[in-house]
Design a protein around this motif. Structure first.
Motif, PDB file in Angstrom:
ATOM      1  N   ARG A  83       0.859  -1.186   0.000  1.00 57.81           N
ATOM      2  CA  ARG A  83       0.000   0.000   0.000  1.00 57.81           C
ATOM      3  C   ARG A  83       0.892   1.232   0.000  1.00 57.81           C
ATOM      4  O   ARG A  83       1.771   1.364   0.867  1.00 57.81           O
ATOM      5  N   ASP A  85       1.841   5.187   0.253  1.00 56.94           N
ATOM      6  CA  ASP A  85       1.569   6.520   0.806  1.00 56.94           C
ATOM      7  C   ASP A  85       2.425   7.459  -0.037  1.00 56.94           C
ATOM      8  O   ASP A  85       3.631   7.621   0.207  1.00 56.94           O
ATOM      9  N   ASN A  88       4.296  10.588   1.575  1.00 55.57           N
ATOM     10  CA  ASN A  88       5.503  10.303   2.348  1.00 55.57           C
ATOM     11  C   ASN A  88       6.448   9.324   1.654  1.00 55.57           C
ATOM     12  O   ASN A  88       7.445   8.919   2.240  1.00 55.57           O
TER      13      ASN A  88
END
Length: 182
Positions: A83, A85, A88
């Motif tokens: 997953r 992000d 970031n």
């Protein structure tokens, strides 16, 4: 992006609609459900709905849910997901292996290949994962794959009416580059 990752014994690639029965078969396991918090019994519709949303997640580059397939048998033995992000520039690993395939090194091989995908092909800076503290097998997989324990989140997850501690592991791209140069 067409994804087909290979390792010594595995192909790691997107699921197809035809894989729903196999996922149901592997996920419909009380012990696995207890560790992961999956519904039990695991119904075919759960697998179908999950597979249906995957192409869009992959297209958007926000999640890479992939099947772990044994080259020898051609069967799905588990699943692994990264997953993303994007803000970031990090990825969270999640995975599980069907109980008949535990202890054969498939999870470590898949995690190691997915880490390579995350750092080299996606250019991530950090990859992390968590495991229920009592899940010693999963913790061994993370450690063998080069992730380092960063801490324990006490009573972080409610599973079967019990609050479980969760261990968090991580690896930075700079650390990965050092490991792969050895």
């Amino acid at each position: 992006m067409a994804i087909k990752l290979k390792s010594e014994r595995l192909c790691i690639e997107p699921f197809t609609k035809n894989d729903a029965c196999r996922i149901k078969e592997l996920a419909n396991d009380k012990e696995l459900a207890d560790i992961l918090g999956l519904p039990y019994p695991y119904e075919l519709k759960f697998a179908q709905d999950w597979i249906d949303i995957q192409p869009e997640l992959i297209r958007q580059g926000v999640e890479y849910p992939l099947g772990i397939i044994s080259k020898e048998s051609g069967e799905i033995v588990g699943t692994i997901t990264l997953r993303i992000d994007k803000v970031n520039n990090r990825g969270e690993l999640g995975y599980w292996i069907g109980q008949d395939y535990w202890g054969k090194g498939f999870a470590t091989e898949a995690v190691t290949r997915m880490i390579n995908f995350g750092f080299i092909e996606l250019g991530l800076n950090r990859i992390w994962a968590s495991a229920i503290s009592r899940n010693k097998s999963s913790i061994r997989v993370l450690e063998k794959s080069g992730l380092r324990k960063e801490g324990t989140l006490r009573q972080n997850r409610l599973l079967l009416d019990t609050y479980e501690d969760v261990d968090v592991y991580g690896l930075l791209k700079t650390e990965y580059n050092v490991i792969t140069r050895k």
